[in-house]
Structures are given as structure tokens and as C-alpha cells.
Design a protein around this motif. Structure first.
Motif, PDB file in Angstrom:
ATOM      1  N   ILE A  92       3.024  10.320  -4.954  1.00  0.00           N
ATOM      2  CA  ILE A  92       3.322   9.378  -3.875  1.00  0.00           C
ATOM      3  C   ILE A  92       3.849   8.085  -4.480  1.00  0.00           C
ATOM      4  CG2 ILE A  92       2.242   7.881  -2.130  1.00  0.00           C
ATOM      5  CD1 ILE A  92       0.372  10.187  -1.456  1.00  0.00           C
ATOM      6  N   ASP A  93       4.836   7.491  -3.843  1.00  0.00           N
ATOM      7  CA  ASP A  93       5.388   6.200  -4.242  1.00  0.00           C
ATOM      8  C   ASP A  93       4.550   5.092  -3.614  1.00  0.00           C
ATOM      9  OD1 ASP A  93       6.884   3.929  -4.787  1.00  0.00           O
ATOM     10  OD2 ASP A  93       8.791   4.802  -4.167  1.00  0.00           O
ATOM     11  N   ALA A  94       4.002   4.212  -4.438  1.00  0.00           N
ATOM     12  CA  ALA A  94       3.145   3.131  -3.935  1.00  0.00           C
ATOM     13  C   ALA A  94       3.893   2.154  -3.040  1.00  0.00           C
ATOM     14  CB  ALA A  94       2.528   2.368  -5.106  1.00  0.00           C
ATOM     15  N   MET A  95       5.210   2.154  -3.114  1.00  0.00           N
ATOM     16  CA  MET A  95       6.008   1.270  -2.257  1.00  0.00           C
ATOM     17  C   MET A  95       6.019   1.729  -0.803  1.00  0.00           C
ATOM     18  SD  MET A  95       7.591  -1.158  -4.156  1.00  0.00           S
ATOM     19  CE  MET A  95       9.164  -1.477  -3.357  1.00  0.00           C
ATOM     20  N   ASP A  96       5.703   2.984  -0.573  1.00  0.00           N
ATOM     21  CA  ASP A  96       5.780   3.539   0.783  1.00  0.00           C
ATOM     22  C   ASP A  96       4.742   4.649   0.902  1.00  0.00           C
ATOM     23  OD1 ASP A  96       6.566   4.179   3.343  1.00  0.00           O
ATOM     24  OD2 ASP A  96       8.287   5.379   2.713  1.00  0.00           O
ATOM     25  N   MET A  97       3.501   4.268   1.134  1.00  0.00           N
ATOM     26  CA  MET A  97       2.405   5.238   1.143  1.00  0.00           C
ATOM     27  C   MET A  97       2.254   5.873   2.527  1.00  0.00           C
ATOM     28  SD  MET A  97      -0.503   3.515  -1.322  1.00  0.00           S
ATOM     29  CE  MET A  97      -0.360   1.765  -0.911  1.00  0.00           C
ATOM     30  N   PRO A  98       1.964   7.163   2.591  1.00  0.00           N
ATOM     31  CA  PRO A  98       1.852   7.856   3.868  1.00  0.00           C
ATOM     32  C   PRO A  98       0.484   7.735   4.533  1.00  0.00           C
ATOM     33  CG  PRO A  98       1.562   9.433   2.098  1.00  0.00           C
ATOM     34  CD  PRO A  98       1.848   8.095   1.449  1.00  0.00           C
ATOM     35  N   PHE A  99      -0.427   6.965   3.965  1.00  0.00           N
ATOM     36  CA  PHE A  99      -1.788   6.908   4.466  1.00  0.00           C
ATOM     37  C   PHE A  99      -1.882   6.041   5.727  1.00  0.00           C
ATOM     38  CE2 PHE A  99      -2.173   7.098  -0.279  1.00  0.00           C
ATOM     39  CZ  PHE A  99      -2.516   8.439  -0.342  1.00  0.00           C
ATOM     40  N   PRO A 100      -2.791   6.371   6.631  1.00  0.00           N
ATOM     41  CA  PRO A 100      -2.991   5.538   7.829  1.00  0.00           C
ATOM     42  C   PRO A 100      -3.549   4.169   7.471  1.00  0.00           C
ATOM     43  CG  PRO A 100      -3.983   7.726   8.091  1.00  0.00           C
ATOM     44  CD  PRO A 100      -3.624   7.584   6.643  1.00  0.00           C
ATOM     45  N   ASP A 101      -3.411   3.230   8.391  1.00  0.00           N
ATOM     46  CA  ASP A 101      -3.994   1.908   8.227  1.00  0.00           C
ATOM     47  C   ASP A 101      -5.518   2.025   8.064  1.00  0.00           C
ATOM     48  OD1 ASP A 101      -1.424   1.148   8.767  1.00  0.00           O
ATOM     49  OD2 ASP A 101      -1.883   0.055  10.626  1.00  0.00           O
ATOM     50  N   ASP A 102      -6.081   1.140   7.248  1.00  0.00           N
ATOM     51  CA  ASP A 102      -7.534   1.010   7.095  1.00  0.00           C
ATOM     52  C   ASP A 102      -8.209   2.329   6.714  1.00  0.00           C
ATOM     53  OD1 ASP A 102      -7.038  -1.567   8.019  1.00  0.00           O
ATOM     54  OD2 ASP A 102      -7.642  -1.112  10.078  1.00  0.00           O
ATOM     55  N   SER A 103      -7.551   3.117   5.881  1.00  0.00           N
ATOM     56  CA  SER A 103      -8.084   4.441   5.551  1.00  0.00           C
ATOM     57  C   SER A 103      -8.828   4.483   4.215  1.00  0.00           C
ATOM     58  CB  SER A 103      -6.953   5.473   5.540  1.00  0.00           C
ATOM     59  OG  SER A 103      -5.898   5.092   4.677  1.00  0.00           O
ATOM     60  N   GLN A 125       5.533  -5.932  -2.115  1.00  0.00           N
ATOM     61  CA  GLN A 125       5.573  -4.800  -1.200  1.00  0.00           C
ATOM     62  C   GLN A 125       4.389  -3.855  -1.449  1.00  0.00           C
ATOM     63  OE1 GLN A 125       7.130  -3.930   1.427  1.00  0.00           O
ATOM     64  NE2 GLN A 125       6.547  -1.777   1.573  1.00  0.00           N
ATOM     65  N   VAL A 126       4.075  -3.617  -2.707  1.00  0.00           N
ATOM     66  CA  VAL A 126       2.943  -2.746  -3.024  1.00  0.00           C
ATOM     67  C   VAL A 126       1.642  -3.394  -2.558  1.00  0.00           C
ATOM     68  CG1 VAL A 126       1.640  -1.627  -4.866  1.00  0.00           C
ATOM     69  CG2 VAL A 126       4.132  -1.674  -4.953  1.00  0.00           C
ATOM     70  N   LEU A 127       1.473  -4.686  -2.788  1.00  0.00           N
ATOM     71  CA  LEU A 127       0.269  -5.367  -2.323  1.00  0.00           C
ATOM     72  C   LEU A 127       0.182  -5.327  -0.802  1.00  0.00           C
ATOM     73  CD1 LEU A 127       0.181  -8.461  -4.702  1.00  0.00           C
ATOM     74  CD2 LEU A 127      -1.404  -6.532  -4.691  1.00  0.00           C
ATOM     75  N   SER A 128       1.320  -5.430  -0.127  1.00  0.00           N
ATOM     76  CA  SER A 128       1.335  -5.328   1.328  1.00  0.00           C
ATOM     77  C   SER A 128       0.892  -3.943   1.788  1.00  0.00           C
ATOM     78  CB  SER A 128       2.740  -5.630   1.859  1.00  0.00           C
ATOM     79  OG  SER A 128       2.787  -5.518   3.263  1.00  0.00           O
ATOM     80  N   GLU A 129       1.350  -2.898   1.087  1.00  0.00           N
ATOM     81  CA  GLU A 129       0.946  -1.533   1.413  1.00  0.00           C
ATOM     82  C   GLU A 129      -0.550  -1.330   1.148  1.00  0.00           C
ATOM     83  OE1 GLU A 129       2.856   1.895   2.343  1.00  0.00           O
ATOM     84  OE2 GLU A 129       2.883   0.063   3.542  1.00  0.00           O
ATOM     85  N   ILE A 130      -1.031  -1.866   0.031  1.00  0.00           N
ATOM     86  CA  ILE A 130      -2.464  -1.766  -0.256  1.00  0.00           C
ATOM     87  C   ILE A 130      -3.264  -2.474   0.833  1.00  0.00           C
ATOM     88  CG2 ILE A 130      -4.309  -2.423  -1.852  1.00  0.00           C
ATOM     89  CD1 ILE A 130      -2.261  -2.105  -4.134  1.00  0.00           C
ATOM     90  N   THR A 142      -0.336 -11.500   1.312  1.00  0.00           N
ATOM     91  CA  THR A 142      -0.528 -10.134   1.792  1.00  0.00           C
ATOM     92  C   THR A 142      -1.949  -9.886   2.312  1.00  0.00           C
ATOM     93  OG1 THR A 142      -0.888  -9.458  -0.524  1.00  0.00           O
ATOM     94  CG2 THR A 142       1.306  -9.102   0.407  1.00  0.00           C
ATOM     95  N   GLY A 143      -2.670 -10.961   2.597  1.00  0.00           N
ATOM     96  CA  GLY A 143      -3.936 -10.809   3.296  1.00  0.00           C
ATOM     97  C   GLY A 143      -5.161 -10.649   2.435  1.00  0.00           C
TER      98      GLY A 143
END
Length: 276
Positions: free
Chosen positions: A121-132, A150-155, A209-210
Motif C-alpha cells: 500500500i502507498d502511504a500517500m493514499d491509504m485505503p483504510f476507513p477513517d478512525d480505523s 500528505q502522509v501525516l494527513s492520511e495518518i 494535520t491535527g
């Protein structure tokens, strides 16, 4: 890849699938830096690298049964240590098919395949649901990312509010001398590194990124011995290294490791934060 280009997933995979086999034979299963208390510390490679893994594990403030994301999992050895110590479940991701296959095989061999799984999986665009996920770590993988923010935003998206983040990364430390800039540029040009962020850049990206309650430790004095010790270890596999990259490039690689170890502009940071 030329200087100034962002590394594509294939570039990163090529680095670890190629020279990584030499590191594996010479360095061991922990494909990351080690931690030594001081110059007098004679800890082995295995002990020093396990220390750094344990620092990452403790930074997660885990609870058994939680689900942890390993961003840039390598061959999964730190993730398996995390599972053994804490009883969490781990999902590791990598852009190297070779690493993913080896990590899953190691999990099976350790009897942990039901607790640790690894995916391409590419960390730039992860397929996982929010808060998973309950928490996440990135162990010397962020410097390879084309866009750290972008990766920190995805994390941030996939880690639940209140979840923990731990990152260990090679960084740039200023002020940067002309010789230091040559070393840093060489790293970026030859090791699929997009950029060596600074501590201040990390603070800004985490806030944007929160992430809150950010704690950063500059571990350069404790970790940069890694490069000298690694050069000595790789030298013992010199024939294999010559066969892989040629004698001239092999010598250049060893010389560069030793130079990097004494270049103060190349640093190492350990940070933790909480998802707001």
C-alpha cells in the motif's frame, strides 16, 4: 533518480530490494538505526537497534488489543517485536512487494500471522476507513515520502482521535555548511529520499494535520554511530557488495557511510504526538 526529483514507490522499493539484501546479511533484521547511551556504550548492533524499537513501542502508550498501523514496515521485525511486547494487532504497509512477502513470512514463522499482517500500500493514499486504527508509527520511512504532509494527513485520517503517533526519522540539522550540504544532497540523490525535514518543519506539519502534545527528541548524538558500525558490518560482506554494485560504487558507499557518521548536519529525531 536525479537530484530534486521526488522518489516514486518503485525507487524506494529498488533501494531496499537491492542494497537491502546486503544490509540484511550484515546488519540483521532491524533495518534501522541503533541507539547507544554514550561513546563508552559497547552495545551490539542487535541490542542498539532493539533499544530504538522499544523507544518507539513505549511512545505509543499501547494497550493490549489495540490496532496499530506501521507506515513503511520494512520486513516487519520491529512490528513483530511490538506485537510480542504489547499484544496489539499490527497492519504494516510498504511499497516493496519483496518486503511485504518477507514480513508476512516472518509473521507466519513467529506464529504471529493472526496479529501482524503486511500489505502493499502507498502511504500517500491509504485505503483504510477513517478512525480505523488506535495508533500509528513511521520508523525511518517518512524521509522517503514524496509529500510528508500528505502522509501525516492520511495518518491523521485513519487514526482515531486520542490515538498516538510515533516517528523516528533522519533529519537535517542546521546551520548547514557547504560540505554538509554535499552530504545531504548525496543522500537525497542516491537513497530515494525526498527530503530531510527539520525539527521545525515537523512541528509545523504535525500541527497542520491535527496532532497535538508533540514531543521531539534530537537523538543524533545517540544514533549517528550507526553509520560507522554499519560500514564495518557491510565491509564484512564486501565480495557480495562488489558483485551487486561494482567495486568502485561499493567503496564509495562505504566511504560515504563513514563520512555521514561525522556530518553534524545529518541528524536523527524521535517524536511522539496525539491525534486531536
Amino acid at each position: 533518480m536525479t537530484l530534486g526529483q521526488s522518489p516514486a514507490p518503485g525507487d524506494v522499493a529498488d533501494v531496499y530490494d537491492g542494497i537491502g539484501q546486503i544490509y540484511d546479511a550484515a546488519w540483521g533484521p532491524n533495518h534501522h538505526y541503533g541507539y547507544w547511551d554514550d561513546d563508552a556504550d559497547q552495545a551490539s548492533i542487535e541490542a542498539a537497534t532493539d533499544r530504538l524499537t522499544d523507544m518507539m513501542i513505549d511512545g505509543l502508550r499501547w494497550r493490549a488489543g489495540q490496532r496499530v498501523l506501521d507506515v513503511g514496515c520494512g520486513i516487519g521485525h520491529p512490528a513483530l517485536r511490538l506485537v510480542r511486547r504489547s499484544g496489539v494487532d499490527v497492519v504494516g504497509i510498504s511499497v516493496s512487494h519483496v518486503q511485504v512477502a518477507r514480513a508476512n513470512a516472518l509473521a507466519v514463522g513467529a506464529g504471529l500471522a493472526d496479529r501482524a499482517t503486511f500489505q502493499f500500500i502507498d502511504a500517500m493514499d491509504m485505503p483504510f476507513p477513517d478512525d480505523s486504527f488506535d495508533s500509528a508509527w513511521a520508523f525511518e520511512s517518512m524521509w522517503h515520502m514524496p509529500d510528508r504532509a500528505q502522509v501525516l494527513s492520511e495518518i491523521s485520517r485513519v487514526v482515531r482521535p486520542g490515538g498516538r503517533l510515533a516517528i523516528a526519522d533522519v533529519i537535517e540539522r542546521g546551520p548547514v555548511s557547504p560540505q554538509g550540504r554535499e552530504v545531504l544532497d548525496h543522500i537525497s540523490a542516491n537513497y530515494a529520499v525526498n527530503s530531510l525535514g527539520t525539527i521545525e518543519e515537523y512541528r509545523e506539519a504535525l500541527a497542520a494535520t491535527g496532532f497535538v502534545d508533540v514531543e521531539l527528541r534530537d537523538l543524533t548524538a545517540h544514533c549517528n554511530r550507526t553509520l560507522t558500525v554499519m560500514a564495518e558490518a557491510v565491509q564484512t560482506r564486501r565480495d557480495e557488495l562488489n558483485a551487486l554494485v561494482g567495486e568502485v560504487q561499493a567503496q564509495s558507499l562505504l566511504d560515504f557511510m563513514r563520512l555521514s557518521a561525522v556530518t553534524p548536519e545529518q541528524g536523527y529525531v524521535f517524536l511522539t504526538a496525539t491525534r486531536a
